[in-house]
Design a protein around this motif. Structure first.
Motif, PDB file in Angstrom:
ATOM      1  N   VAL A 223       7.330   2.222  13.079  1.00 10.70           N
ATOM      2  CA  VAL A 223       6.577   2.122  11.830  1.00 10.70           C
ATOM      3  C   VAL A 223       7.183   1.001  11.001  1.00 10.70           C
ATOM      4  O   VAL A 223       8.367   1.055  10.639  1.00 10.70           O
ATOM      5  N   LEU A 224       6.385  -0.013  10.719  1.00 11.82           N
ATOM      6  CA  LEU A 224       6.803  -1.129   9.876  1.00 11.82           C
ATOM      7  C   LEU A 224       6.522  -0.735   8.433  1.00 11.82           C
ATOM      8  O   LEU A 224       5.382  -0.744   7.983  1.00 11.82           O
ATOM      9  N   GLY A 225       7.576  -0.350   7.703  1.00  7.87           N
ATOM     10  CA  GLY A 225       7.423   0.186   6.360  1.00  7.87           C
ATOM     11  C   GLY A 225       7.471  -0.867   5.281  1.00  7.87           C
ATOM     12  O   GLY A 225       7.524  -2.066   5.546  1.00  7.87           O
ATOM     13  N   GLY A 226       7.470  -0.384   4.021  1.00  7.06           N
ATOM     14  CA  GLY A 226       7.554  -1.284   2.886  1.00  7.06           C
ATOM     15  C   GLY A 226       6.235  -1.931   2.521  1.00  7.06           C
ATOM     16  O   GLY A 226       6.225  -2.971   1.857  1.00  7.06           O
ATOM     17  N   LEU A 227       5.099  -1.343   2.933  1.00  9.26           N
ATOM     18  CA  LEU A 227       3.780  -1.921   2.668  1.00  9.26           C
ATOM     19  C   LEU A 227       3.752  -3.415   3.012  1.00  9.26           C
ATOM     20  O   LEU A 227       3.581  -4.271   2.150  1.00  9.26           O
ATOM     21  N   ALA A 249       0.659   1.389   4.962  1.00  6.99           N
ATOM     22  CA  ALA A 249      -0.322   0.850   4.032  1.00  6.99           C
ATOM     23  C   ALA A 249      -0.682   1.907   3.004  1.00  6.99           C
ATOM     24  O   ALA A 249      -0.449   3.109   3.203  1.00  6.99           O
ATOM     25  N   SER A 250      -1.271   1.449   1.900  1.00  3.25           N
ATOM     26  CA  SER A 250      -1.665   2.366   0.831  1.00  3.25           C
ATOM     27  C   SER A 250      -3.068   2.892   1.068  1.00  3.25           C
ATOM     28  O   SER A 250      -3.990   2.126   1.382  1.00  3.25           O
ATOM     29  N   VAL A 251      -3.242   4.194   0.887  1.00  9.05           N
ATOM     30  CA  VAL A 251      -4.562   4.789   1.048  1.00  9.05           C
ATOM     31  C   VAL A 251      -5.482   4.346  -0.086  1.00  9.05           C
ATOM     32  O   VAL A 251      -6.706   4.500   0.006  1.00  9.05           O
ATOM     33  N   ARG A 252      -4.939   3.769  -1.158  1.00  6.42           N
ATOM     34  CA  ARG A 252      -5.757   3.278  -2.271  1.00  6.42           C
ATOM     35  C   ARG A 252      -6.337   1.893  -1.985  1.00  6.42           C
ATOM     36  O   ARG A 252      -7.162   1.408  -2.749  1.00  6.42           O
ATOM     37  N   ASP A 253      -5.904   1.253  -0.924  1.00  5.60           N
ATOM     38  CA  ASP A 253      -6.364  -0.102  -0.611  1.00  5.60           C
ATOM     39  C   ASP A 253      -6.670  -0.191   0.879  1.00  5.60           C
ATOM     40  O   ASP A 253      -5.928  -0.804   1.655  1.00  5.60           O
TER      41      ASP A 253
END
Length: 335
Positions: A223-227, A249-253
């Motif tokens: 998992v590549l984190g940090g958005l 990724a953000s669920v808001r975008d």
């Protein structure tokens, strides 16, 4: 080496400890959880050093493995426990996560990160008063991963015979010593046999385009984190490696999330960001229709082993040369 192909993008989700606790406390959210169609859900994402969730507080010392056990009762997606080499020694971590894998009938995993961002001690396991001086980072985390996988493999499930006529209940000579000698030492064996999927899925969480260089070859997924942005994802996913790369990724975008798939990510780990109470942000995540937003995404059945759903090969056997932990049993009449 090319990554496994599960047949479509893997769309997973993540809840913080506070959000998972809120789901457990609310019957409406529990109902949404039971119908949530993620490939899997990481519980305790706030235990890993990714992007902060600004207005969502940590839920005290609730352990993600306990939350996963409680949520699994209500069905829902496969559950993956977030953990770091901060507090638990590998034996404790291996025992809890393998127990969860039996409870879920092979629908669980472990996502390891290098550092707990909640201000914990900088040395591995010293928070438990064990005096360990191992510096936290990829090397210590990779050593923990090897120790945990070895413990998971120490008692083969098919060694259990249950033969009352011969009196042999377990072929004990097939239970193996672990003998891990690294940052930590484990002798084994674990007191729990392997699970229906062999071992839980082992994930590696990190940030930056060089994540592949730090991912141990025993990891099932990365998992590549940090958005991350598109360039970071393209750089990381374009490097050869055994483990497929999922981008956080953000669920808001969701438009940006879809762009990360086009940049080369094999899947996504959607988490909450922005304002709201834990119940509100959890509701936002669980109400997102992933199958509509991401056509062709992997949607495992309720009884599908997580390893099979993700198209992953069996884990590498770390104990092929290990010695037997016990002698072979002597036949006799079971009474």
């Amino acid at each position: 080496m090319t990554s496994p192909d599960p047949g479509g993008p893997v769309i997973a989700t993540a809840l913080t400890t506070a959000e998972a606790a809120a789901v457990l406390a609310d019957p409406v959210l529990r109902g949404r959880w039971s119908h949530h169609r993620a490939a899997f859900t990481v519980l305790g994402i706030d235990r890993l050093p990714g992007a902060p969730t600004e207005s969502v507080p940590a839920a005290g010392d609730l352990d993600p493995s306990v939350l996963a056990t409680a949520l699994a009762v209500y069905g829902g997606p496969a559950v993956v426990v977030a953990a770091t080499a901060h507090i638990d020694l590998p034996y404790n971590l291996a025992r809890r996560t393998l127990s969860l894998d039996h409870l879920t009938r092979g629908r669980s995993g472990l996502l390891l990160g290098s550092r707990d961002p909640r201000g914990r001690t900088g040395n591995a396991w010293s928070g438990a008063g064990l005096g360990a001086a191992a510096e936290l980072g990829p090397a210590t985390t990779a050593d923990t991963a090897h120790a945990v996988l070895g413990l998971w493999q120490s008692w083969p499930l098919d060694s259990i015979a249950g033969d009352k006529e011969s009196g042999i209940l377990v072929h004990s000579e097939r239970i193996r010593r672990v003998g891990h000698r690294g940052v930590t030492r484990t002798a084994g064996p674990l007191s729990i046999p392997t699970s229906p999927q062999g071992t839980p899925v082992l994930g590696w969480y990190g940030t930056g385009p060089d994540i592949r260089a730090h991912t141990p070859d025993i990891a099932d997924l990365t998992v590549l984190g940090g958005l991350p942005d598109r360039a970071t994802v393209a750089s990381a996913a374009g490097q050869p490696g055994r483990a497929p790369v999922l981008a956080e990724a953000s669920v808001r975008d969701l438009e940006t999330a879809a762009e990360l798939l086009r940049a080369g990510a094999h899947g996504l780990l959607l988490r909450t960001t922005g304002p709201g109470t834990p119940a509100e942000t959890a509701a936002r995540l669980l109400s997102t229709d992933l199958t509509v937003r991401f056509p062709g995404a992997v949607v495992p059945g309720d009884t599908t082993l997580l390893r099979d759903a993700l198209g992953l090969p069996p884990p590498r056997d770390l104990l092929s040369d290990a010695t037997a932990a016990f002698p072979a049993p002597s036949p006799g009449v079971y009474r």
